[in-house]
Design a protein around this motif. Structure first.
Motif, PDB file in Angstrom:
ATOM      1  N   GLY A  46      83.405  59.256   4.456  1.00 58.98           N
ATOM      2  CA  GLY A  46      83.000  58.205   5.373  1.00 58.98           C
ATOM      3  C   GLY A  46      84.026  57.084   5.399  1.00 58.98           C
ATOM      4  O   GLY A  46      84.675  56.789   4.398  1.00 58.98           O
ATOM      5  N   THR A 103      86.617  53.598   2.224  1.00 61.70           N
ATOM      6  CA  THR A 103      86.253  55.013   2.313  1.00 61.70           C
ATOM      7  C   THR A 103      85.251  55.324   1.208  1.00 61.70           C
ATOM      8  O   THR A 103      85.329  54.780   0.107  1.00 61.70           O
ATOM      9  CB  THR A 103      87.472  55.962   2.232  1.00 61.70           C
ATOM     10  OG1 THR A 103      87.771  56.294   0.883  1.00 61.70           O
ATOM     11  CG2 THR A 103      88.685  55.357   2.916  1.00 61.70           C
ATOM     12  N   SER A 131      83.599  56.475  11.051  1.00 61.80           N
ATOM     13  CA  SER A 131      83.929  57.816  10.561  1.00 61.80           C
ATOM     14  C   SER A 131      84.195  58.804  11.687  1.00 61.80           C
ATOM     15  O   SER A 131      84.920  59.786  11.475  1.00 61.80           O
ATOM     16  CB  SER A 131      82.786  58.349   9.686  1.00 61.80           C
ATOM     17  OG  SER A 131      82.444  57.451   8.668  1.00 61.80           O
TER      18      SER A 131
END
Length: 343
Positions: A46, A103, A131
């Motif tokens: 993500g 992330t 994302s």
């Protein structure tokens, strides 16, 4: 784009489904990655952005890391803890001067964003899940990104300027495992954040390695991974995250009381170990298998892989009072332990 379209690509499983586990030759891929020649498709991770003038002081106030005044293109690892100090999120953070990029583990971005927005109040911040527009590419490089190349998060593991825990001084980080000779010191790693349409061009003609190769090198470096070495009870000390993700002298944040109490007054109830697994059989034990000492279950196998030099290895989280010289069995396979977090 993911590299599942490439010849030989085999889909991963579990949380790593959707990107290649390997491209047909996992050991060669691991060797190329270890030599600094390959890269890894991590486009299932993500990617979260935070904009607004309060973004860094806001994150600083809520997480385990010192983020106030973080310079552009400087990487940090930080944790989100529960009120009782249990690890909930592992944040890979880098700021470009206008936006903070984070992330996170596959599938965890929605939960993180929900919590961040619930803590927004009247602050000048905007949180977004990007994302679908940005992907992550893993590289065996230990260097911050420079203008003209994609923004990168550099893995700080196994940390620098450490003191052994529970030594108490003004050093911001503490090691619950070895400082000198730590195998993580030989592993360079960073995550490039790339627009999805530019992922193939960023890979270029470099050879690709799958997540199996990346995981084997992570395990060999004793580096914990959220959702693998952690569960709903994990505190950062158990997996040695005070060496890279927890700043010991910053202001208050959720869960800080547990961090301080265990660091100052005691030892964690569990500890991370590396297991060298008996490779005489064809099959490896599965992650999640019980770890047994004699007739007593003492923990669980959390990650497992075949390392290109050391053979079958795994990480496990076991009870702290398990003797370091006792014979262990993980998922029915004999295992010798190497201490990662001191007993």
């Amino acid at each position: 784009m993911t590299d599942l379209t490439r010849p030989g690509a085999v889909d991963g499983s579990g949380v790593d489904a959707g990107v290649p586990a390997h491209y047909g030759d996992p050991m060669r891929e691991q060797r190329l990655l270890g030599e600094g020649l390959a890269c890894v498709d991590l486009s299932h991770r993500g990617v979260v952005t935070i904009t607004g003038p309060d973004r860094l002081t806001w994150l600083h106030s809520m997480t385990t890391q010192d983020l106030a005044g973080l310079p552009p293109r400087t990487s940090r690892q930080s944790l989100v803890l529960s009120p009782k100090g249990h690890v909930e999120h592992d944040l890979h953070i880098v700021d470009d001067g206008e936006t903070t990029w984070i992330t996170v583990e596959p599938g965890t971005a929605p939960t993180l964003i929900g919590w961040l927005r619930s803590m927004q109040f009247m602050l000048r911040v905007t949180v977004e899940d990007v994302s679908d527009r940005y992907a992550v590419l893993g590289e065996p490089i230990r260097a911050e990104s420079v203008p003209g190349e994609p923004l990168a998060w550099v893995d700080p593991w196994p940390g620098e300027g450490l003191v052994p825990a529970p030594a108490r001084g003004r050093e911001p980080y503490a090691a619950y495992g070895p400082i000198e000779g730590h195998p993580g010191g030989d592993r360079a790693w960073r995550e490039l954040i790339v627009a999805r349409g530019e992922l193939a061009a960023t890979v270029g003609d470099r050879p690709l390695a799958g997540t199996w190769a990346a995981e084997a090198l992570r395990i060999h470096a004793w580096e914990p991974r959220l959702g693998f070495e952690t569960d709903h009870r994990t505190i950062a000390h158990e997996v040695d995250w005070l060496r890279s993700a927890v700043h010991l002298h910053k202001g208050c944040y959720r869960g800080q009381e547990t961090i301080a109490r265990v660091h100052n007054l005691g030892r964690p109830p569990r500890r991370l170990v590396l297991l060298h697994l008996d490779g005489s059989g064809h099959a490896l034990p599965e992650a999640g298998s019980p770890v047994v000492a004699g007739d007593r279950e003492v923990g669980r196998l959390t990650s497992v892989a075949r390392h290109w030099e050391d053979g079958p290895v795994g990480l496990a989280v076991i009870k702290r009072n398990t003797p370091i010289d006792v014979d262990l069995v993980a998922g029915g396979v004999a295992a010798a332990q190497t201490v990662v977090v001191s007993a």
